[in-house]
Design a protein around this motif. Sequence first.
Motif, PDB file in Angstrom:
ATOM      1  N   LYS A 226     -15.496  73.627   1.268  1.00  0.00           N
ATOM      2  CA  LYS A 226     -14.229  74.268   1.613  1.00  0.00           C
ATOM      3  C   LYS A 226     -13.250  74.182   0.450  1.00  0.00           C
ATOM      4  O   LYS A 226     -12.677  75.186   0.033  1.00  0.00           O
TER       5      LYS A 226
ATOM      6  N   PRO B 295     -15.011  78.285   4.840  1.00  0.00           N
ATOM      7  CA  PRO B 295     -13.632  77.888   5.115  1.00  0.00           C
ATOM      8  C   PRO B 295     -13.393  77.074   6.381  1.00  0.00           C
ATOM      9  O   PRO B 295     -12.398  76.356   6.456  1.00  0.00           O
ATOM     10  N   ASP B 296     -14.255  77.158   7.385  1.00  0.00           N
ATOM     11  CA  ASP B 296     -13.904  76.592   8.683  1.00  0.00           C
ATOM     12  C   ASP B 296     -14.784  75.441   9.170  1.00  0.00           C
ATOM     13  O   ASP B 296     -14.324  74.566   9.887  1.00  0.00           O
TER      14      ASP B 296
ATOM     15  N   THR C 215     -16.451  85.653   3.034  1.00  0.00           N
ATOM     16  CA  THR C 215     -16.300  84.315   2.467  1.00  0.00           C
ATOM     17  C   THR C 215     -15.988  84.328   0.967  1.00  0.00           C
ATOM     18  O   THR C 215     -15.699  83.285   0.390  1.00  0.00           O
TER      19      THR C 215
ATOM     20  N   ILE D  28     -13.777  84.637  -2.172  1.00  0.00           N
ATOM     21  CA  ILE D  28     -12.338  84.387  -2.329  1.00  0.00           C
ATOM     22  C   ILE D  28     -11.733  85.058  -3.550  1.00  0.00           C
ATOM     23  O   ILE D  28     -10.509  85.047  -3.706  1.00  0.00           O
TER      24      ILE D  28
END
Length: 332
Positions: A75, A96-97, A322, A324
Amino acid sequence: MESIVLAQPVENNVVDVLEQSGVVDMNPGPEPFGSEELAHRCQSASAVMAFMTERIDAEFLDRCPELRIVAGALKGYDNIDVDACSRRGVAVSIVPDLLTDPTAELTVAMMIALARHSMPADRHVRAGKFNGWRPTFFGSSLVGATVGIIGAGKLGQAVMRMLTGFGGPRLYHDVKRLSLEWEAAYSAEYVSPVEICRRADSVVLALPLTAETQGIVDAEFLKQMRPQAYLINTARGSLVDEAAIADALEAGTIAGYAADVFEFEDWARVERPWSIEARLITSPKTVLSPHLGSAVTDIRRQITESAADSIIKVLAGGLPDTVINRPYLKGR
């Protein structure tokens, strides 16, 4: 076929899926390849799955001109130079989660371990010193305690949620305030870091590592904390000055420190220390774990599956959610 390098071992089902898109070169583990070995293996690779142990910088990328994606099974991505990737047309993806809830769970566990003196009590029993109940190892309770959380992103919010069953005030600080509805739902009060230090029984760090947050907990910060308060860090090691924390523990400025992350892990820091501050290891006032935040078997499988899915989509010409660094397609 495409070449895919996995910097750490992953589950067999993940390898099987990736082998449908390319030839997989996987580290058998558990030790990382090292920068030289990784660069050698990636010199003709199209994709690499990177973990916390890898440092992906401009020098590495220049040696790996065929790379199309760095898929982070993580992350926090301070060990990846995203700008350098973008300039070379390399996608960067993260997960991210999935790491949030298990890390928040460990945070609460460390808070309890500190407050109830679980580690020294455990050593007491193992040393053969327990002869039945005695009025010793009295600690404090998390029930009704005032907890201050610095950082109100996903991790900070998850910690707040998990603390609701304990009651007590919840203080928090971030550059951006949460909604009034959130504050009401979780009994959260937006205050300054100084106010958190002044009032909190436990202070939780839930920040990403950036140039602004590096070393945010220094000697001056620690002086503002209550002498009976605990500090918990499950976010990034370099948010703190470990030597300053050791000084504070020895001086009685704070009552205890729990950490799942350490300064030496942050490879993006050229000047990082090479080991954990020795006094933290020997102190009876610390609870330390080896970066176990997301070390839940099912969660780790989902993390590598997510990273693998990003690799597959990019190699097929897609753009997964996902990724970035959206400008990465320039020039392709």
